[in-house]
Scaffold this motif. Sequence first.
Motif, PDB file in Angstrom:
ATOM      1  N   ASN A 103     -25.220 -61.196 135.301  1.00  0.00           N
ATOM      2  CA  ASN A 103     -24.359 -61.092 136.483  1.00  0.00           C
ATOM      3  C   ASN A 103     -24.697 -59.859 137.313  1.00  0.00           C
ATOM      4  O   ASN A 103     -24.753 -59.933 138.548  1.00  0.00           O
ATOM      5  CB  ASN A 103     -22.884 -61.066 136.078  1.00  0.00           C
ATOM      6  CG  ASN A 103     -22.379 -62.425 135.642  1.00  0.00           C
ATOM      7  OD1 ASN A 103     -23.005 -63.446 135.903  1.00  0.00           O
ATOM      8  ND2 ASN A 103     -21.254 -62.432 134.961  1.00  0.00           N
ATOM      9  N   GLU A 104     -24.923 -58.720 136.656  1.00  0.00           N
ATOM     10  CA  GLU A 104     -25.282 -57.496 137.384  1.00  0.00           C
ATOM     11  C   GLU A 104     -26.582 -57.662 138.150  1.00  0.00           C
ATOM     12  O   GLU A 104     -26.674 -57.308 139.330  1.00  0.00           O
ATOM     13  CB  GLU A 104     -25.406 -56.314 136.416  1.00  0.00           C
ATOM     14  CG  GLU A 104     -24.101 -55.721 135.976  1.00  0.00           C
ATOM     15  CD  GLU A 104     -24.299 -54.506 135.088  1.00  0.00           C
ATOM     16  OE1 GLU A 104     -25.351 -54.382 134.402  1.00  0.00           O
ATOM     17  OE2 GLU A 104     -23.382 -53.665 135.083  1.00  0.00           O
ATOM     18  N   ASN A 106     -28.122 -60.527 138.965  1.00  0.00           N
ATOM     19  CA  ASN A 106     -27.970 -61.567 139.990  1.00  0.00           C
ATOM     20  C   ASN A 106     -27.254 -61.017 141.220  1.00  0.00           C
ATOM     21  O   ASN A 106     -27.623 -61.347 142.352  1.00  0.00           O
ATOM     22  CB  ASN A 106     -27.205 -62.775 139.434  1.00  0.00           C
ATOM     23  CG  ASN A 106     -28.113 -63.777 138.754  1.00  0.00           C
ATOM     24  OD1 ASN A 106     -29.226 -64.027 139.202  1.00  0.00           O
ATOM     25  ND2 ASN A 106     -27.644 -64.346 137.658  1.00  0.00           N
ATOM     26  N   THR A 107     -26.258 -60.172 141.021  1.00  0.00           N
ATOM     27  CA  THR A 107     -25.550 -59.567 142.147  1.00  0.00           C
ATOM     28  C   THR A 107     -26.489 -58.678 142.948  1.00  0.00           C
ATOM     29  O   THR A 107     -26.540 -58.767 144.187  1.00  0.00           O
ATOM     30  CB  THR A 107     -24.326 -58.760 141.647  1.00  0.00           C
ATOM     31  OG1 THR A 107     -23.439 -59.667 140.980  1.00  0.00           O
ATOM     32  CG2 THR A 107     -23.616 -58.067 142.789  1.00  0.00           C
ATOM     33  N   GLU A 111     -27.679 -59.445 146.797  1.00  0.00           N
ATOM     34  CA  GLU A 111     -27.468 -58.441 147.846  1.00  0.00           C
ATOM     35  C   GLU A 111     -28.782 -58.100 148.541  1.00  0.00           C
ATOM     36  O   GLU A 111     -28.828 -57.931 149.757  1.00  0.00           O
ATOM     37  CB  GLU A 111     -26.845 -57.169 147.257  1.00  0.00           C
ATOM     38  CG  GLU A 111     -25.396 -57.333 146.874  1.00  0.00           C
ATOM     39  CD  GLU A 111     -24.835 -56.155 146.091  1.00  0.00           C
ATOM     40  OE1 GLU A 111     -25.591 -55.188 145.792  1.00  0.00           O
ATOM     41  OE2 GLU A 111     -23.639 -56.203 145.762  1.00  0.00           O
TER      42      GLU A 111
END
Length: 174
Positions: A103-104, A106-107, A111
């Motif tokens: 998740n980190e 992918n975020t 961005e």
Amino acid sequence: MMYTLQELNNMTDSEFTDALKDVYEHSPWVAEKASAHRPFFSRNDLHSAMVQQVRKASSEEQTNLICAHPVLGTSKPMSTASVSEQEGAGLQSLTEEEQHRFNELNTLYMERFEFPFIYAVKNKTKRDIYHSLSERVELTKEEERDRALEEIYKIANFRLESLLNEEKESRPSS
């Protein structure tokens, strides 16, 4: 359902599009445009025709195609093919820690590039995927866009492989 190339070649345009609509994630326009290039004599012929349609597409159409793909390692809704592909790579059974790390990254990736990370996960492990995501987040937007499209072409080829029954295929005699 599996098809032979002969069956695909003999379909109407709408039947052909319907049969191959999921080869490119939520983008049946690729199959629709490729149908005009029949007959196909091999899976490679068909794949090449579909790739050419994406390459000839506008930048906006290509971006929409990239954005039609699910974010790897998430549980958001996705096509049946994507679910199967991600399960095979172990992405549907991430530990809580692995889920957090994905998740980190992918975020950060979203961005930076404004589209999801694309990776042909067939025959890959969650470690392979995480490693590639970690490396590719450092590329330029243009480099990564090109990489995403190349990965989409690989995914499409895997999907065609699973849809086509090529055992009985042969090139027509001239």
